[in-house]
Design an enzyme around this catalytic site. Sequence first.
Site, PDB file in Angstrom:
ATOM      1  N   ASP A   2       0.804  -1.222   0.000  1.00  0.00           N
ATOM      2  CA  ASP A   2       0.000   0.000   0.000  1.00  0.00           C
ATOM      3  C   ASP A   2       0.831   1.263   0.000  1.00  0.00           C
ATOM      4  OD1 ASP A   2      -2.873   0.253   0.122  1.00  0.00           O
ATOM      5  OD2 ASP A   2      -2.703  -1.373   1.580  1.00  0.00           O
ATOM      6  N   GLY A   3       0.254   2.291  -0.587  1.00  0.00           N
ATOM      7  CA  GLY A   3       0.817   3.630  -0.457  1.00  0.00           C
ATOM      8  C   GLY A   3       1.573   4.110  -1.690  1.00  0.00           C
ATOM      9  N   GLU A  49     -10.865  -6.925  -6.247  1.00  0.00           N
ATOM     10  CA  GLU A  49     -11.571  -5.645  -6.126  1.00  0.00           C
ATOM     11  C   GLU A  49     -10.816  -4.513  -6.835  1.00  0.00           C
ATOM     12  OE1 GLU A  49     -11.031  -7.784  -3.501  1.00  0.00           O
ATOM     13  OE2 GLU A  49     -13.107  -8.496  -3.438  1.00  0.00           O
ATOM     14  N   ASN A  50      -9.535  -4.694  -7.102  1.00  0.00           N
ATOM     15  CA  ASN A  50      -8.778  -3.642  -7.790  1.00  0.00           C
ATOM     16  C   ASN A  50      -9.258  -3.409  -9.230  1.00  0.00           C
ATOM     17  OD1 ASN A  50      -5.583  -4.309  -6.126  1.00  0.00           O
ATOM     18  ND2 ASN A  50      -7.130  -2.757  -5.668  1.00  0.00           N
ATOM     19  N   ARG A  53     -10.829  -0.034 -10.072  1.00  0.00           N
ATOM     20  CA  ARG A  53     -10.068   1.209 -10.262  1.00  0.00           C
ATOM     21  C   ARG A  53     -10.224   1.713 -11.698  1.00  0.00           C
ATOM     22  NH1 ARG A  53      -4.801   1.430  -6.399  1.00  0.00           N
ATOM     23  NH2 ARG A  53      -5.895   0.698  -4.569  1.00  0.00           N
ATOM     24  N   ARG A 166       1.302  -4.509   6.844  1.00  0.00           N
ATOM     25  CA  ARG A 166       0.533  -3.623   5.973  1.00  0.00           C
ATOM     26  C   ARG A 166       1.203  -2.251   5.975  1.00  0.00           C
ATOM     27  NH1 ARG A 166      -5.494  -3.669   3.836  1.00  0.00           N
ATOM     28  NH2 ARG A 166      -5.097  -1.951   2.425  1.00  0.00           N
TER      29      ARG A 166
HETATM   30  C1  FPP Z   1      -1.676  -0.196  -3.401  1.00  0.00           C
HETATM   31  O1  FPP Z   1      -1.311   1.161  -3.327  1.00  0.00           O
HETATM   32  C2  FPP Z   1      -0.940  -0.850  -4.462  1.00  0.00           C
HETATM   33  C3  FPP Z   1      -1.517  -1.580  -5.445  1.00  0.00           C
HETATM   34  C4  FPP Z   1      -2.956  -1.787  -5.586  1.00  0.00           C
HETATM   35  C5  FPP Z   1      -0.688  -2.175  -6.477  1.00  0.00           C
HETATM   36  C6  FPP Z   1       0.600  -2.785  -6.026  1.00  0.00           C
HETATM   37  C7  FPP Z   1       1.369  -3.003  -7.241  1.00  0.00           C
HETATM   38  C8  FPP Z   1       2.700  -2.845  -7.410  1.00  0.00           C
HETATM   39  C9  FPP Z   1       3.643  -2.520  -6.319  1.00  0.00           C
HETATM   40  C10 FPP Z   1       3.264  -2.925  -8.754  1.00  0.00           C
HETATM   41  C11 FPP Z   1       2.847  -4.116  -9.484  1.00  0.00           C
HETATM   42  C12 FPP Z   1       3.681  -5.235  -9.054  1.00  0.00           C
HETATM   43  C13 FPP Z   1       3.598  -6.377  -9.636  1.00  0.00           C
HETATM   44  C14 FPP Z   1       4.422  -7.518  -9.191  1.00  0.00           C
HETATM   45  C15 FPP Z   1       2.689  -6.485 -10.751  1.00  0.00           C
HETATM   46  P1  FPP Z   1      -2.411   2.232  -3.609  1.00  0.00           P
HETATM   47  O2  FPP Z   1      -2.557   2.433  -5.062  1.00  0.00           O
HETATM   48  O3  FPP Z   1      -3.670   1.795  -2.940  1.00  0.00           O
HETATM   49  O4  FPP Z   1      -1.831   3.505  -2.953  1.00  0.00           O
HETATM   50  P2  FPP Z   1      -2.660   4.612  -2.168  1.00  0.00           P
HETATM   51  O5  FPP Z   1      -3.414   3.866  -1.093  1.00  0.00           O
HETATM   52  O6  FPP Z   1      -1.600   5.497  -1.624  1.00  0.00           O
HETATM   53  O7  FPP Z   1      -3.552   5.279  -3.158  1.00  0.00           O
END
Ligand code: FPP
Length: 222
Positions: A2-3, A49-50, A53, A166
């Site tokens: 996350d983040g 759920e992603n 987006r 997390r």
């Molecule tokens: C959550 O941060 C992150 C994700 C939903 C994607 C994680 C993906 C990667 C690190 C790159 C892809 C890696 C592979 C191996 C394909 P967020 O978008 O929810 O951040 P926020 O909460 O700050 O908005």
Amino acid sequence: MDGNGRWARERGLSRLQGHRAGTENIRRVISNFANHGVRYLTLYAFSIENWRRPRAEVRGLLRLLGEVIDREVHNLHREGVKLNHLGTLDGLSTRLQKRILAAVDLTKTNTGITLNLAFNYGGRQEILMAMNKLLAQATPPESVDETLFSQTLYTADVPDPDLIIRTAGEHRMSNFLLWQSAYSEYYSTPTCWPDFNEAAIEDALQAYSQRQRRFGGLQEQQ
Ligand code: FPP
């Protein structure tokens, strides 16, 4: 992981640039945990759920996975990493499905750290998948116990997680390893994923080492 989005916003970058920075951090995190003797590491990269987006972000994340596989798999293989995919291939392009299956196949006999990549994964959907599989095999109800059920999940042969970390200060399960996390220790850090470095890993492991795990009993058990 996350983040990434918040990390990017703080720097005036796009969300996808944040995900790219998050991807760059993966190699460092794997080798750090491996150096600490961790045998299984699971990264939650994309939940079912992603898909909710914005289209451009989803497309970007799917593209990133393809790029990561192309760029990293041979290095990971050389380092003895065994790659598992947790989740469903449904909804992914044939090309991406083939790349995931090829990477898993290439590394399947490796004996180093096992890297579970939860991609297109959901804990509830995993439980339903396992239940439907057992029903389709006409499994006698009396033979369905915790061991058989665990062996039917994507994580068959992978031990339950000891520690779930997390990043970015969240305190939710977010449909992650719902069955497997029954007795996992939980740790939340305000650090955003792209900044989750060696010192942050040390802090998490240090906090974990202070926990007394009783698994519902009264004494610490193994
Ligand atoms: C959550 O941060 C992150 C994700 C939903 C994607 C994680 C993906 C990667 C690190 C790159 C892809 C890696 C592979 C191996 C394909 P967020 O978008 O929810 O951040 P926020 O909460 O700050 O908005």
